[in-house]
Design an enzyme around this catalytic site. Structure first.
Site, short mmCIF file in Angstrom:
data_model
loop_
_atom_site.label_atom_id
_atom_site.label_comp_id
_atom_site.label_asym_id
_atom_site.label_seq_id
_atom_site.Cartn_x
_atom_site.Cartn_y
_atom_site.Cartn_z
N SER A 158 1.00 -1.30 -0.08
CA SER A 158 -0.08 -0.26 -0.09
C SER A 158 1.03 1.45 0.11
CB SER A 158 -0.77 0.08 1.38
OG SER A 158 -1.51 1.19 1.41
N TYR A 184 -0.26 -0.35 10.53
CA TYR A 184 -0.46 -0.47 9.28
C TYR A 184 0.67 -0.30 8.25
CZ TYR A 184 -3.08 -0.78 4.88
OH TYR A 184 -3.69 -1.58 3.68
#
Length: 303
Positions: A158, A184
């Site tokens: 990501s 994350y």
């Protein structure tokens, strides 16, 4: 070395990047194949003739998706198997139940920006799921991938990797305040570092390993993100799930990237280096070979 580019870009869909590719006889596994871009990844691979196994937590949802894809594509080699990536016993059970070669492994599942949650081992849950689960799975399936002779492993990362390097001395937020996005981001950097080191280690086995940024897609992945933050995203240029799955499918199956390994792609092309302040490109720390080696060794000790 020149940057790897393809005729595809931001708006290309999974169906477009795989058009004309025949995957008959190829066996594939997609984690998280029952939701979000996982569904479209499975659909594209199945439409090209591959055997696809959806490795999912919710097998009832998996069976529904598999049934729909069989109906849509006419390919009845779409299967479902249980896996809980945060549980290494479940990961091992999945790998041990696999027999025969595996040509394509798409490490697609993930959790994002959740409140602090720890596994029974004390591991931070996002890192345990997004990185350690997929690391253990790839390790467990290594022999099946090697048996294929020309296997591809795809690691879905990501642009959030730009939020954090991997803190090798404190992977699980034991000595620093927990922040959901930093956790994350760290797990997504780990997904890229896995590709960097895996590409080296497994080259002799004919296995290529690449990572990618799928783009911003509205899916259940955002379920832990507050309404306030989501409202700030209203201006964002979102991709459809079909567009979001395109780069995964390109790396999994396209002849355009045959032999390419250890790279990070976005919008169907190798990513450029990140420019500070921008939300695109790849951070230098995410491609650092020394970090990649240290993370691999640490991960191996943990799993």
């Amino acid at each position: 070395m020149s940057r790897i580019t393809t005729p595809f870009g931001y708006e290309s869909t999974a169906a477009e990047v795989i058009a004309g590719v025949d995957l008959t006889g190829r066996r594939t596994v997609v984690t998280g194949g029952a939701s979000g871009i996982g569904v479209e990844t499975v659909r594209a691979l199945a439409a090209a003739g591959a055997e696809v196994t959806l490795a999912v937590r919710n097998t009832a949802a998996g069976e529904r998706v598999a049934g729909q894809i069989i109906e849509d594509t006419g390919n009845n080699h779409v299967f479902v198997a249980p896996i809980e990536l945060a549980d290494q016993a479940s990961v091992r059970a999945f790998a041990q139940s696999w027999s025969g070669p595996l040509h394509i492994l798409v490490n697609n599942a993930g959790v994002m920006a959740e409140p602090l949650n720890r596994t029974p081992e004390g591991w931070e849950h996002q890192f345990a799921t997004n990185h350690l689960g997929h690391f253990g799975l790839a390790l467990g399936l290594h022999d099946a991938l090697a048996a294929a002779g020309d296997a591809r492993v795809v690691s879905v990362s990501s642009s959030a990797h730009l939020r954090s390097d991997v803190h090798l001395d404190d992977l699980h937020f034991e000595n620093r305040p927990y922040e959901p996005w930093a956790a994350y981001g760290q797990s997504k950097t780990a997904n890229i570092l896995f590709a960097v080191e895996g590409a080296k280690r497994w080259a002799a086995d004919g296995i290529v390993v690449n990572a990618l940024m799928p783009g911003g897609i509205r899916t259940a992945l955002q379920r832990h993100v507050s309404a306030d933050v989501q409202r700030q995203w209203d201006e964002y240029r979102w991709k459809t799930t079909e567009q979001g799955a395109a780069t995964s499918v390109l790396l999994a199956a396209s002849p355009l990237v045959q032999g390419v390994t250890g790279k990070y792609f976005e919008d169907n092309n190798e990513a450029l280096p990140n420019v500070v302040g921008e939300n695109t490109g790849v951070a230098a720390y995410a491609l650092d070979p020394e970090s990649a080696l240290r993370l691999w060794d640490l991960s191996e000790q943990l799993v």
